[in-house]
Design a protein around this motif. Structure first.
Motif, PDB file in Angstrom:
ATOM      1  N   THR A  20      -9.348   1.312  -0.663  1.00 26.11           N
ATOM      2  CA  THR A  20      -9.129   0.283   0.354  1.00 26.11           C
ATOM      3  C   THR A  20      -8.054  -0.708  -0.087  1.00 26.11           C
ATOM      4  O   THR A  20      -7.154  -1.062   0.700  1.00 26.11           O
ATOM      5  CB  THR A  20     -10.444  -0.457   0.638  1.00 26.11           C
ATOM      6  N   ALA A  21      -8.143  -1.159  -1.343  1.00 29.30           N
ATOM      7  CA  ALA A  21      -7.149  -2.113  -1.837  1.00 29.30           C
ATOM      8  C   ALA A  21      -5.772  -1.481  -1.920  1.00 29.30           C
ATOM      9  O   ALA A  21      -4.752  -2.116  -1.589  1.00 29.30           O
ATOM     10  CB  ALA A  21      -7.577  -2.627  -3.209  1.00 29.30           C
ATOM     11  N   LEU A  22      -5.694  -0.199  -2.323  1.00 30.64           N
ATOM     12  CA  LEU A  22      -4.409   0.487  -2.414  1.00 30.64           C
ATOM     13  C   LEU A  22      -3.748   0.619  -1.042  1.00 30.64           C
ATOM     14  O   LEU A  22      -2.546   0.331  -0.877  1.00 30.64           O
ATOM     15  CB  LEU A  22      -4.607   1.865  -3.036  1.00 30.64           C
ATOM     16  N   ALA A  23      -4.537   1.017  -0.057  1.00 33.25           N
ATOM     17  CA  ALA A  23      -3.978   1.170   1.292  1.00 33.25           C
ATOM     18  C   ALA A  23      -3.551  -0.174   1.865  1.00 33.25           C
ATOM     19  O   ALA A  23      -2.500  -0.273   2.528  1.00 33.25           O
ATOM     20  CB  ALA A  23      -5.008   1.843   2.201  1.00 33.25           C
ATOM     21  N   ALA A  24      -4.335  -1.215   1.603  1.00 39.78           N
ATOM     22  CA  ALA A  24      -4.000  -2.539   2.140  1.00 39.78           C
ATOM     23  C   ALA A  24      -2.724  -3.088   1.519  1.00 39.78           C
ATOM     24  O   ALA A  24      -1.855  -3.618   2.238  1.00 39.78           O
ATOM     25  CB  ALA A  24      -5.165  -3.497   1.890  1.00 39.78           C
ATOM     26  N   ARG A  25      -2.558  -2.938   0.228  1.00 42.35           N
ATOM     27  CA  ARG A  25      -1.341  -3.449  -0.413  1.00 42.35           C
ATOM     28  C   ARG A  25      -0.129  -2.603  -0.041  1.00 42.35           C
ATOM     29  O   ARG A  25       0.987  -3.123   0.102  1.00 42.35           O
ATOM     30  CB  ARG A  25      -1.512  -3.477  -1.935  1.00 42.35           C
ATOM     31  N   ALA A  26      -0.320  -1.285   0.147  1.00 44.28           N
ATOM     32  CA  ALA A  26       0.801  -0.427   0.548  1.00 44.28           C
ATOM     33  C   ALA A  26       1.236  -0.733   1.983  1.00 44.28           C
ATOM     34  O   ALA A  26       2.432  -0.695   2.303  1.00 44.28           O
ATOM     35  CB  ALA A  26       0.415   1.040   0.417  1.00 44.28           C
ATOM     36  N   LYS A  27       0.302  -1.031   2.845  1.00 39.14           N
ATOM     37  CA  LYS A  27       0.631  -1.373   4.234  1.00 39.14           C
ATOM     38  C   LYS A  27       1.423  -2.661   4.297  1.00 39.14           C
ATOM     39  O   LYS A  27       2.301  -2.825   5.172  1.00 39.14           O
ATOM     40  CB  LYS A  27      -0.651  -1.481   5.040  1.00 39.14           C
ATOM     41  N   LEU A  28       1.156  -3.578   3.379  1.00 35.50           N
ATOM     42  CA  LEU A  28       1.908  -4.842   3.333  1.00 35.50           C
ATOM     43  C   LEU A  28       3.196  -4.718   2.515  1.00 35.50           C
ATOM     44  O   LEU A  28       3.902  -5.715   2.334  1.00 35.50           O
ATOM     45  CB  LEU A  28       1.033  -5.948   2.728  1.00 35.50           C
ATOM     46  N   LYS A  29       3.507  -3.491   2.048  1.00 38.98           N
ATOM     47  CA  LYS A  29       4.698  -3.242   1.232  1.00 38.98           C
ATOM     48  C   LYS A  29       4.699  -4.087  -0.053  1.00 38.98           C
ATOM     49  O   LYS A  29       5.770  -4.396  -0.601  1.00 38.98           O
ATOM     50  CB  LYS A  29       5.988  -3.534   2.015  1.00 38.98           C
ATOM     51  N   ALA A  30       3.520  -4.434  -0.542  1.00 40.87           N
ATOM     52  CA  ALA A  30       3.395  -5.223  -1.774  1.00 40.87           C
ATOM     53  C   ALA A  30       3.322  -4.251  -2.953  1.00 40.87           C
ATOM     54  O   ALA A  30       2.256  -4.002  -3.523  1.00 40.87           O
ATOM     55  CB  ALA A  30       2.160  -6.116  -1.709  1.00 40.87           C
ATOM     56  N   TRP A  31       4.491  -3.703  -3.306  1.00 41.67           N
ATOM     57  CA  TRP A  31       4.521  -2.648  -4.316  1.00 41.67           C
ATOM     58  C   TRP A  31       4.201  -3.165  -5.715  1.00 41.67           C
ATOM     59  O   TRP A  31       3.660  -2.404  -6.540  1.00 41.67           O
ATOM     60  CB  TRP A  31       5.883  -1.973  -4.289  1.00 41.67           C
ATOM     61  N   LEU A  32       4.515  -4.420  -6.000  1.00 39.81           N
ATOM     62  CA  LEU A  32       4.131  -4.981  -7.305  1.00 39.81           C
ATOM     63  C   LEU A  32       2.616  -5.095  -7.420  1.00 39.81           C
ATOM     64  O   LEU A  32       2.044  -4.862  -8.498  1.00 39.81           O
ATOM     65  CB  LEU A  32       4.785  -6.350  -7.501  1.00 39.81           C
ATOM     66  N   ASP A  33       1.959  -5.448  -6.299  1.00 42.39           N
ATOM     67  CA  ASP A  33       0.491  -5.497  -6.315  1.00 42.39           C
ATOM     68  C   ASP A  33      -0.097  -4.101  -6.474  1.00 42.39           C
ATOM     69  O   ASP A  33      -1.123  -3.920  -7.136  1.00 42.39           O
ATOM     70  CB  ASP A  33      -0.022  -6.139  -5.027  1.00 42.39           C
TER      71      ASP A  33
END
Length: 389
Positions: A268-281
């Motif tokens: 869930t956290a991986l998909a959420a950060r990828a959707k926001l384009k937060a690649w450092l996160d």
């Protein structure tokens, strides 16, 4: 010449020789018998002496000689016959106690004191130095009478220390200020833990508001120990509503509150950060350190599933390429790299396999004049690579 009968008898009676008679044999037998009796009498005397050794000998007190009680009495009587020597050291005494001069100089021969050289030459006098009391500084390891500076110094040096003596609020704040002054995070955290236990929340929050360095350490400590409730109370008391909200609604707090499984939380956290384009996160989700302190990427999911999640959220090739390269299986790695056009992964894998034919075949799949084609040409012309075909 014929002798008369009277003369013959007179001769035989006066001579030392005796005339032969048939009784001479009886006399010889008698002498042998007497000799045998004499020998037998000597043997009986010897046997009587041997019998005397079997007779139990006793002392004048009636105790058997050689018994335990006789040995004890014998030893005691011998000790009494010798004077007892006193081996205990004796010190000169006076009405006012011991005299230091008498201890070091010894006894005087005529009522006074000897000189030091004389006392050394006198072998009958033994000198004893008094046990002097240790200086007070040496006892500081065993007592807790330390100032804030000394206490913080002992904490830094890893020595025994005690914070319980700092009872008043003023003493506790002086200790905290000294810990901040030496810029030692471990000491600051230790003091904050003590203040957390010994002060009320209201007093602690009020004092930390004017001490920003200590406040930052306290917030970090509460975050690491996952004391979310106390952390929110701190933010509320300081008026930091925004911080109280990236805390209450943070993924870590949500996971702890709703008891989400690790894999479910990670996806869930991986998909959420990828959707926001937060690649450092995204990258921080995989960061981990081993016991030697080296950073490495670790995931509760297999990395080919990570690539699928990132690809569904339109991750760029540069991001996908990082995680395709972490797939262990070589064939699966090449398949994912070709699917997502991660050319560098394919080229490097064929190079590692030393397969010239596969590299030549893949050269036709990259763009003409591209960086990938130039890289393949450089590898094929490298004479240091020992190709297997």
């Amino acid at each position: 010449m014929m002798k008369s009968k009277a003369d013959e008898e007179d001769y035989w009676n006066s001579s030392k020789f005796k005339a032969f008679t048939f009784d001479d044999e009886d006399d010889e037998f008698t002498r042998l018998k007497e000799s045998k009796q004499a020998v037998n009498s000597i043997r009986s005397l010897v046997e009587e002496e041997d019998d005397e050794d079997d007779v139990e000998k006793v002392s004048w007190s009636g105790e058997p000689i050689g018994s335990i009680s006789w040995s004890v009495r014998e030893t005691a009587s011998r000790e009494q016959s010798f004077p007892k020597i006193n081996t205990e050291p004796s010190l000169p005494k006076s009405n006012s106690g011991y005299s230091l001069s008498s201890l070091f100089k010894g006894k005087a021969k005529a009522g006074g004191f000897q000189s030091f050289s004389e006392s050394l030459s006198d072998s009958s006098v033994r000198h004893y130095a008094p046990e002097l009391r240790k200086p007070k500084s040496e006892y500081k390891d065993y007592i807790s009478d330390w100032s804030p500076e000394e206490t913080v110094q002992r904490m830094q040096q890893g020595k025994v220390f005690s914070l319980e003596k700092f009872r008043s609020l003023q003493d506790k704040l002086l200790l905290l200020d000294q810990a901040v002054r030496v810029h030692d995070g471990n000491v600051i955290t230790a003091v904050l833990i003590y203040l957390k236990k010994s002060l009320s929340k209201e007093v602690l929050f009020r004092e930390l508001e004017s001490r920003q360095t200590a406040l930052r350490h306290f917030i970090h400590y509460l975050t690491e120990t996952k004391e979310q409730r106390l952390l929110m109370e701190l933010f509320r008391a300081l008026g930091r509503t925004e911080d109280m909200a990236g805390t209450y609604s943070s993924p870590a707090n949500i996971r702890q509150t709703f008891r989400i499984a690790e894999k479910q939380f990670f996806v869930t956290a991986l998909a959420a950060r990828a959707k926001l384009k937060a690649w450092l996160d995204v990258d921080s989700l995989f960061s981990s350190r081993n016991w030697l302190g080296f950073s490495r990427r670790k995931s509760p999911l297999s990395f080919h599933r990570v690539v699928d999640v990132l690809q569904k959220n339109n991750a760029p090739v540069q991001v996908l390429q990082q995680y395709v390269g972490l797939v262990d299986d070589a064939e699966l790695k090449i398949s994912l790299a070709q699917k997502h056009k991660c050319h560098d992964i394919v080229i490097n894998t064929y190079r590692d396999l030393k397969d010239r034919q596969l590299l030549l075949g893949y050269r036709g799949k990259v763009g003409r004049g591209s960086a990938e084609e130039r890289k393949i040409d450089e590898l094929l012309s490298n004479s240091q690579i020992r190709w297997k075909n």
